[in-house]
Structure formats: structure tokens, C-alpha cells
Design a protein around this motif. Structure first.
Motif, mmCIF file in Angstrom:
data_model
loop_
_atom_site.group_PDB
_atom_site.id
_atom_site.type_symbol
_atom_site.label_atom_id
_atom_site.label_comp_id
_atom_site.label_asym_id
_atom_site.label_seq_id
_atom_site.Cartn_x
_atom_site.Cartn_y
_atom_site.Cartn_z
ATOM 1 N N LEU A 227 0.792 -1.257 0.149
ATOM 2 C CA LEU A 227 0.022 -0.048 0.011
ATOM 3 C C LEU A 227 0.890 1.040 -0.072
ATOM 4 C CD1 LEU A 227 -2.846 1.352 0.174
ATOM 5 C CD2 LEU A 227 -2.501 1.165 2.562
ATOM 6 N N TYR A 228 2.055 1.287 0.805
ATOM 7 C CA TYR A 228 2.837 2.507 0.928
ATOM 8 C C TYR A 228 3.450 2.626 -0.330
ATOM 9 C CZ TYR A 228 6.365 5.636 2.381
ATOM 10 O OH TYR A 228 7.012 6.671 2.432
ATOM 11 N N LEU B 172 2.230 5.496 6.955
ATOM 12 C CA LEU B 172 0.988 5.946 6.422
ATOM 13 C C LEU B 172 0.403 6.869 6.994
ATOM 14 C CD1 LEU B 172 -0.204 1.886 5.672
ATOM 15 C CD2 LEU B 172 0.582 3.738 3.886
ATOM 16 N N GLN B 173 0.550 6.968 8.235
ATOM 17 C CA GLN B 173 -0.490 7.885 9.184
ATOM 18 C C GLN B 173 0.415 9.386 8.600
ATOM 19 O OE1 GLN B 173 0.093 6.896 13.171
ATOM 20 N NE2 GLN B 173 -2.136 5.593 13.108
ATOM 21 N N ARG B 174 1.560 9.530 8.514
ATOM 22 C CA ARG B 174 2.402 10.630 8.138
ATOM 23 C C ARG B 174 1.648 10.984 6.795
ATOM 24 N NH1 ARG B 174 8.321 9.353 8.943
ATOM 25 N NH2 ARG B 174 7.803 7.811 10.259
ATOM 26 N N LYS B 175 1.545 10.340 5.863
ATOM 27 C CA LYS B 175 0.906 10.483 4.750
ATOM 28 C C LYS B 175 -0.408 10.904 4.628
ATOM 29 C CE LYS B 175 5.083 10.002 2.437
ATOM 30 N NZ LYS B 175 5.785 10.839 1.577
ATOM 31 N N ARG B 176 -0.992 10.684 5.716
ATOM 32 C CA ARG B 176 -2.505 10.859 5.735
ATOM 33 C C ARG B 176 -3.262 9.713 4.775
ATOM 34 N NH1 ARG B 176 -0.390 15.626 7.220
ATOM 35 N NH2 ARG B 176 -1.432 17.121 8.594
ATOM 36 N N MET B 177 -2.746 8.702 4.918
ATOM 37 C CA MET B 177 -3.357 7.593 4.075
ATOM 38 C C MET B 177 -4.275 6.676 5.224
ATOM 39 S SD MET B 177 -0.380 6.541 1.629
ATOM 40 C CE MET B 177 -1.368 5.364 0.951
ATOM 41 N N PRO B 178 -5.587 6.178 4.962
ATOM 42 C CA PRO B 178 -6.178 5.343 5.619
ATOM 43 C C PRO B 178 -5.346 4.022 5.648
ATOM 44 C CG PRO B 178 -7.095 5.533 3.419
ATOM 45 C CD PRO B 178 -6.083 6.557 3.567
ATOM 46 N N ILE B 179 -5.506 3.391 7.040
ATOM 47 C CA ILE B 179 -4.945 2.121 7.323
ATOM 48 C C ILE B 179 -5.780 1.156 7.144
ATOM 49 C CG2 ILE B 179 -3.523 0.688 8.786
ATOM 50 C CD1 ILE B 179 -2.376 3.350 9.842
ATOM 51 N N PRO B 180 -5.808 0.296 6.390
ATOM 52 C CA PRO B 180 -6.883 -0.775 6.323
ATOM 53 C C PRO B 180 -6.891 -1.713 7.437
ATOM 54 C CG PRO B 180 -5.107 -1.518 4.831
ATOM 55 C CD PRO B 180 -4.914 -0.047 5.412
ATOM 56 N N PRO B 181 -8.218 -1.936 8.035
ATOM 57 C CA PRO B 181 -7.962 -2.961 9.335
ATOM 58 C C PRO B 181 -7.227 -4.251 8.851
ATOM 59 C CG PRO B 181 -10.242 -2.767 8.108
ATOM 60 C CD PRO B 181 -9.393 -1.997 7.419
ATOM 61 N N ALA B 182 -6.819 -4.736 9.967
ATOM 62 C CA ALA B 182 -6.018 -6.087 9.948
ATOM 63 C C ALA B 182 -7.135 -7.143 10.050
ATOM 64 C CB ALA B 182 -5.284 -6.336 11.153
ATOM 65 N N SER B 183 -7.019 -8.163 9.081
ATOM 66 C CA SER B 183 -8.037 -9.130 8.931
ATOM 67 C C SER B 183 -7.690 -10.395 9.874
ATOM 68 C CB SER B 183 -8.054 -9.522 7.340
ATOM 69 O OG SER B 183 -6.809 -9.889 6.963
#
Length: 79
Positions: A26-27, A68-79
Motif C-alpha cells: 500500500l505504501y 501511512l499515518q504521516r502521509k495521511r493515508m487510511p490504514i486498512p483494518p487487519a484481517s
């Protein structure tokens, strides 16, 4: 010896490795630098990838989530 947290105790190494790969992909997908003068590789990202490869999944996952947080991207929930 530290006791594992409840969340980590429920996840297998296979699941943690998959989570590392998911967050890393994702990153990479949204932060790939292109062109001249891009500034080089993201050392935090490289370190997280090495952590994941060496089985230090929780450190790698934490570093990737922070990126990902620093890039303001949503973090998908862990499955």
C-alpha cells in the motif's frame, strides 16, 4: 521475557507476514517516487521491509502504519 499483547497472541506469524506485505505494498503503491531528483529511497520504509523479512513483524508493521499515518493515508483494518 515480555508477555505478548492480546492482539499479537491471536495472530500467527503467517498473518503478521501478510499484514507486513499488505501495508508495504500500500505504501509503495501510493508513494512511489518517479523521476530525477526524487530524493532516494525512504529509509524508514526500507527498514520496515527488513524487519518484516527477518521476522520482526510487529516492528515492521508499526513502522509502516506510522509512515501511512504521516502521509495521511487510511490504514486498512487487519484481517
Amino acid at each position: 521475557m515480555l508477555a505478548p499483547t492480546a492482539a499479537s497472541a491471536q495472530q500467527t506469524n503467517e498473518q503478521l507476514a501478510a499484514r507486513c506485505a499488505e501495508l508495504g505494498a500500500l505504501y509503495d503503491r501510493y508513494n512511489a517516487r518517479r523521476g530525477e531528483g526524487s530524493g532516494g529511497p525512504d529509509m524508514t520504509r526500507l527498514g520496515a521491509g527488513i524487519d518484516c523479512q527477518k521476522g520482526r513483524y510487529q516492528q515492521g508493521i508499526k513502522a509502516l502504519e506510522d509512515l501511512l499515518q504521516r502521509k495521511r493515508m487510511p490504514i486498512p483494518p487487519a484481517s
